[in-house]
Design a protein around this motif. Structure first.
Motif, PDB file in Angstrom:
ATOM      1  N   TYR A  64      52.263  29.961  34.659  1.00 18.02           N
ATOM      2  CA  TYR A  64      53.444  29.109  34.806  1.00 18.02           C
ATOM      3  C   TYR A  64      54.646  30.032  34.624  1.00 18.02           C
ATOM      4  N   ALA A  65      55.015  30.719  35.683  1.00 16.25           N
ATOM      5  CA  ALA A  65      56.087  31.710  35.580  1.00 16.25           C
ATOM      6  C   ALA A  65      56.612  32.032  36.963  1.00 16.25           C
ATOM      7  N   SER A  66      57.774  32.619  36.989  1.00 20.81           N
ATOM      8  CA  SER A  66      58.358  33.067  38.248  1.00 20.81           C
ATOM      9  C   SER A  66      57.487  34.162  38.859  1.00 20.81           C
ATOM     10  N   GLY A  67      57.391  34.154  40.169  1.00 22.88           N
ATOM     11  CA  GLY A  67      56.653  35.198  40.865  1.00 22.88           C
ATOM     12  C   GLY A  67      57.326  36.548  40.764  1.00 22.88           C
ATOM     13  N   ARG A  68      58.603  36.554  40.385  1.00 22.29           N
ATOM     14  CA  ARG A  68      59.319  37.824  40.209  1.00 22.29           C
ATOM     15  C   ARG A  68      59.028  38.465  38.859  1.00 22.29           C
ATOM     16  N   ASP A  69      58.467  37.697  37.947  1.00 27.86           N
ATOM     17  CA  ASP A  69      58.161  38.210  36.610  1.00 27.86           C
ATOM     18  C   ASP A  69      56.904  39.076  36.663  1.00 27.86           C
ATOM     19  N   PRO A  70      57.023  40.388  36.436  1.00 29.19           N
ATOM     20  CA  PRO A  70      55.848  41.257  36.504  1.00 29.19           C
ATOM     21  C   PRO A  70      54.945  41.135  35.276  1.00 29.19           C
ATOM     22  N   ASN A  71      55.405  40.429  34.236  1.00 32.39           N
ATOM     23  CA  ASN A  71      54.661  40.325  32.984  1.00 32.39           C
ATOM     24  C   ASN A  71      53.975  38.965  32.816  1.00 32.39           C
ATOM     25  N   ARG A  72      53.436  38.454  33.900  1.00 33.27           N
ATOM     26  CA  ARG A  72      52.711  37.186  33.816  1.00 33.27           C
ATOM     27  C   ARG A  72      51.353  37.436  33.146  1.00 33.27           C
ATOM     28  N   PRO A  73      51.038  36.699  32.068  1.00 33.99           N
ATOM     29  CA  PRO A  73      49.812  36.988  31.304  1.00 33.99           C
ATOM     30  C   PRO A  73      48.521  36.855  32.120  1.00 33.99           C
ATOM     31  N   GLN A  74      48.417  35.839  32.943  1.00 34.22           N
ATOM     32  CA  GLN A  74      47.178  35.657  33.699  1.00 34.22           C
ATOM     33  C   GLN A  74      47.070  36.620  34.879  1.00 34.22           C
ATOM     34  N   LEU A  75      48.201  37.056  35.430  1.00 36.66           N
ATOM     35  CA  LEU A  75      48.160  38.100  36.452  1.00 36.66           C
ATOM     36  C   LEU A  75      47.630  39.390  35.834  1.00 36.66           C
ATOM     37  N   LYS A  76      48.137  39.706  34.649  1.00 38.99           N
ATOM     38  CA  LYS A  76      47.648  40.897  33.946  1.00 38.99           C
ATOM     39  C   LYS A  76      46.147  40.766  33.673  1.00 38.99           C
ATOM     40  N   GLN A  77      45.729  39.584  33.235  1.00 38.58           N
ATOM     41  CA  GLN A  77      44.311  39.375  32.908  1.00 38.58           C
ATOM     42  C   GLN A  77      43.420  39.511  34.139  1.00 38.58           C
ATOM     43  N   ILE A  78      43.827  38.924  35.263  1.00 33.83           N
ATOM     44  CA  ILE A  78      42.995  39.007  36.472  1.00 33.83           C
ATOM     45  C   ILE A  78      42.896  40.455  36.956  1.00 33.83           C
ATOM     46  N   LEU A  79      43.987  41.214  36.849  1.00 33.78           N
ATOM     47  CA  LEU A  79      43.951  42.620  37.250  1.00 33.78           C
ATOM     48  C   LEU A  79      43.101  43.448  36.287  1.00 33.78           C
ATOM     49  N   ASP A  80      43.166  43.120  34.986  1.00 36.01           N
ATOM     50  CA  ASP A  80      42.314  43.802  34.002  1.00 36.01           C
ATOM     51  C   ASP A  80      40.839  43.498  34.270  1.00 36.01           C
ATOM     52  N   ASP A  81      40.537  42.222  34.556  1.00 35.29           N
ATOM     53  CA  ASP A  81      39.151  41.833  34.841  1.00 35.29           C
ATOM     54  C   ASP A  81      38.648  42.507  36.117  1.00 35.29           C
ATOM     55  N   LEU A  82      39.514  42.641  37.090  1.00 29.13           N
ATOM     56  CA  LEU A  82      39.145  43.322  38.332  1.00 29.13           C
ATOM     57  C   LEU A  82      38.852  44.798  38.053  1.00 29.13           C
ATOM     58  N   ALA A  83      39.727  45.426  37.285  1.00 32.73           N
ATOM     59  CA  ALA A  83      39.563  46.851  36.973  1.00 32.73           C
ATOM     60  C   ALA A  83      38.305  47.112  36.149  1.00 32.73           C
ATOM     61  N   SER A  84      37.898  46.144  35.320  1.00 32.54           N
ATOM     62  CA  SER A  84      36.702  46.324  34.491  1.00 32.54           C
ATOM     63  C   SER A  84      35.450  45.708  35.137  1.00 32.54           C
ATOM     64  N   ASN A  85      35.547  45.398  36.432  1.00 30.80           N
ATOM     65  CA  ASN A  85      34.406  44.895  37.221  1.00 30.80           C
ATOM     66  C   ASN A  85      33.848  43.551  36.753  1.00 30.80           C
ATOM     67  N   LYS A  86      34.677  42.745  36.098  1.00 29.40           N
ATOM     68  CA  LYS A  86      34.245  41.399  35.724  1.00 29.40           C
ATOM     69  C   LYS A  86      34.339  40.448  36.914  1.00 29.40           C
ATOM     70  N   GLU A 110      47.281  47.889  45.945  1.00 27.47           N
ATOM     71  CA  GLU A 110      46.762  49.267  45.925  1.00 27.47           C
ATOM     72  C   GLU A 110      45.702  49.414  44.833  1.00 27.47           C
ATOM     73  N   LEU A 111      45.912  48.768  43.687  1.00 26.32           N
ATOM     74  CA  LEU A 111      44.898  48.776  42.620  1.00 26.32           C
ATOM     75  C   LEU A 111      43.604  48.144  43.106  1.00 26.32           C
ATOM     76  N   ILE A 112      43.721  47.035  43.823  1.00 27.34           N
ATOM     77  CA  ILE A 112      42.537  46.359  44.368  1.00 27.34           C
ATOM     78  C   ILE A 112      41.776  47.305  45.295  1.00 27.34           C
ATOM     79  N   LYS A 113      42.499  48.007  46.122  1.00 28.66           N
ATOM     80  CA  LYS A 113      41.874  48.956  47.045  1.00 28.66           C
ATOM     81  C   LYS A 113      41.203  50.099  46.283  1.00 28.66           C
ATOM     82  N   GLU A 114      41.894  50.650  45.294  1.00 23.39           N
ATOM     83  CA  GLU A 114      41.334  51.754  44.504  1.00 23.39           C
ATOM     84  C   GLU A 114      40.045  51.362  43.799  1.00 23.39           C
ATOM     85  N   LYS A 115      39.972  50.116  43.351  1.00 19.68           N
ATOM     86  CA  LYS A 115      38.785  49.626  42.640  1.00 19.68           C
ATOM     87  C   LYS A 115      37.705  49.145  43.611  1.00 19.68           C
ATOM     88  N   GLN A 116      37.962  49.294  44.906  1.00 19.63           N
ATOM     89  CA  GLN A 116      37.033  48.903  45.972  1.00 19.63           C
ATOM     90  C   GLN A 116      36.669  47.417  45.876  1.00 19.63           C
TER      91      GLN A 116
END
Length: 183
Positions: A64-86, A110-116
């Motif tokens: 529940y946040a602006s799309g311009r906010d780079p510090n969205r907690p669930q965006l960070k979590q989904i990217l962390d889960d992606l990076a850790s292969n969850k 680009e992170l998504i691509k790097e993590k294949q």
């Protein structure tokens, strides 16, 4: 490079990511505020149905946040889960739900691509696959990201214009002061 594919067979698209056929997709929904009748459930219904239709498991992430906010907690979590292969990929309804800044969107893709992994924007038939290279597809993603950013900036300008007009008309802007609430 990133790739955009229209009308993709998503099952074949994702097969090389997980060898045992079990796919877990992070579904990400975002609304700007909890009020104003904004409800992420509209996005989640589409995303759940999409994953079920493709036989994929899913994990939900809601901000529940602006799309311009780079510090969205669930965006960070989904990217962390992606990076850790969850999770094996990310699905959103539209690219603008993922972000409203060209720089931020491109950095995350680009992170998504790097993590294949993969990224899918289901309403726009966008599939970003780490396996394909195309300068034209990179260009299209940049343009779509720029449109999302432009839309956000136009909304902000309209809100500011509306506030300015209301002030000129003598309307009070904002919530009541503490003193007014006590009376």
């Amino acid at each position: 490079m990133l790739s955009v594919t229209k009308k993709t067979n998503y099952t074949n698209f994702i097969k090389s990511i997980d060898k045992n056929g079990k796919y877990v997709i992070g579904i990400y929904a975002r609304v700007s505020t909890k009020d104003k009748d904004q409800n992420p459930e509209n996005q989640l219904l589409k995303l759940r149905e999409f994953c079920q239709k493709n036989g994929w498991e899913y994990k939900e992430y809601i901000d529940y946040a602006s799309g311009r906010d780079p510090n969205r907690p669930q965006l960070k979590q989904i990217l962390d889960d992606l990076a850790s292969n969850k999770i094996d990929g990310i699905a959103v309804v539209r690219l603008d739900r993922f972000g409203r800044s060209v720089t931020q969107i491109l950095k995350n893709l680009e992170l998504i691509k790097e993590k294949q992994k993969i990224f899918i924007a289901i309403d726009q038939n966008i599939s970003i696959n780490y396996q394909s290279d195309s300068a034209l597809n990179d260009f299209l993603i940049t343009i779509l990201s720029a449109v999302a950013q432009l839309e956000s900036e136009l909304i902000s300008e309209r809100v500011k214009d509306g506030i300015e007009r209301a002030k000129k008309q003598g309307k009070r802007i904002g919530r009541k002061s503490v003193l007014e609430k006590k009376n």
